[in-house]
Design an enzyme around this catalytic site. Sequence first.
Site, PDB file in Angstrom:
ATOM      1  N   SER A 287      47.591 -44.929 -38.089  1.00 53.43           N
ATOM      2  CA  SER A 287      48.457 -43.777 -38.344  1.00 53.43           C
ATOM      3  C   SER A 287      49.939 -44.126 -38.349  1.00 53.43           C
ATOM      4  CB  SER A 287      48.183 -42.673 -37.323  1.00 53.43           C
ATOM      5  OG  SER A 287      48.296 -43.166 -36.006  1.00 53.43           O
ATOM      6  N   HIS A 311      53.004 -44.942 -30.305  1.00 49.96           N
ATOM      7  CA  HIS A 311      53.549 -45.626 -31.484  1.00 49.96           C
ATOM      8  C   HIS A 311      53.737 -44.639 -32.630  1.00 49.96           C
ATOM      9  CE1 HIS A 311      53.613 -49.806 -30.260  1.00 49.96           C
ATOM     10  NE2 HIS A 311      52.418 -49.667 -29.720  1.00 49.96           N
TER      11      HIS A 311
END
Length: 348
Positions: A287, A311
């Site tokens: 992602s 992240h």
Amino acid sequence: MIELDASIGEGGGQVLRYSLALASITGRDVRLRNVRVKRERPGLQHQHLAALRLLASLTRAYVEGDELGSTEVYFRPSGIFGGRYSVDVGTAGSVTLVLQSALPVMAFADSRTEVILRGGTDVPRSPTYDYFRGVFLAHLRRMSYGVEMELVRRGHYPRGGGEVRVIVPGRASLTPLVAERRGAVLRVGGRSHATLLPRHVAERQAAAALAELRGLGDVPMDVEVEVSERGLGPGSGIALWAEAEGGVLGSDALGRRGKPAEEVGREAARSLLEDLSTGAVLDRHASDMLLPYLMFADGVSSVTGCALTSHARTVVELARRIVPEVKIEVEGEPDGPFRLVVRGRPPP
């Protein structure tokens, strides 16, 4: 000029890599302060310098602070230029993390770009070569971005010495990605490798992974075994990918001294099963890596992911600060499944 505190969010090298990539694509100069100040070894390390210097070459940028240990960087790009480039991390630092920063930029180069990268291909806390090539590049192909990637030699921690060759055509026109429903799993593939180690290490990794994946039922499965005598040091690992109706999800795991080969295989398989159980299309690693491409696609992308990691949240925050004209909507709880809608805009 955009000024950023690089200690935001995850606060590591990821902030540097994505900030410079977004600045390169949009042609905006950026100053980063507090680069990796929360880390045990603050500032730029070899891998970060490799990414910075490759981007500086690609964009013919004016740069300040490109030295080991620097916690402040100024970067002013002047275009994106194809050609032949090479970068040597100089350690076992990950070449896929360097590509994480450079590939989005190379998409918009004025001509074909070829890059030779030397360093670590299969190292902890970074995408392995096989995951990157077998899973991540499959997502990019769905967005009309074809990347050729060739493994010349593997490089494991702590010696490094790996080499990868990447070719992209440049002048990409990215199409939006709509991937919300995973659908049925059609096939499971993978590669289990061992370098400067007996063949049975790779075979045991593969067998343990396949045994763990039996719960998927009658899905065809094939994990290739690769053994090599070329390398600066021993190492092993496995990458798996599940090809589903709506996309590809993947996982990986690396061996280390004292870690049984069976544990390596089971670790990768369990990670893949956990992500498949969410019904989402993007695995936990994809992602944040995919977001920069969604931002510059020509239209609205909508994807589901297995886990809204720190992240991923960091990249969303950077995108909103550097490219505010691109609208990003996130639905989901931290570390849980999520839906991401990105109203992309091709770069100027």
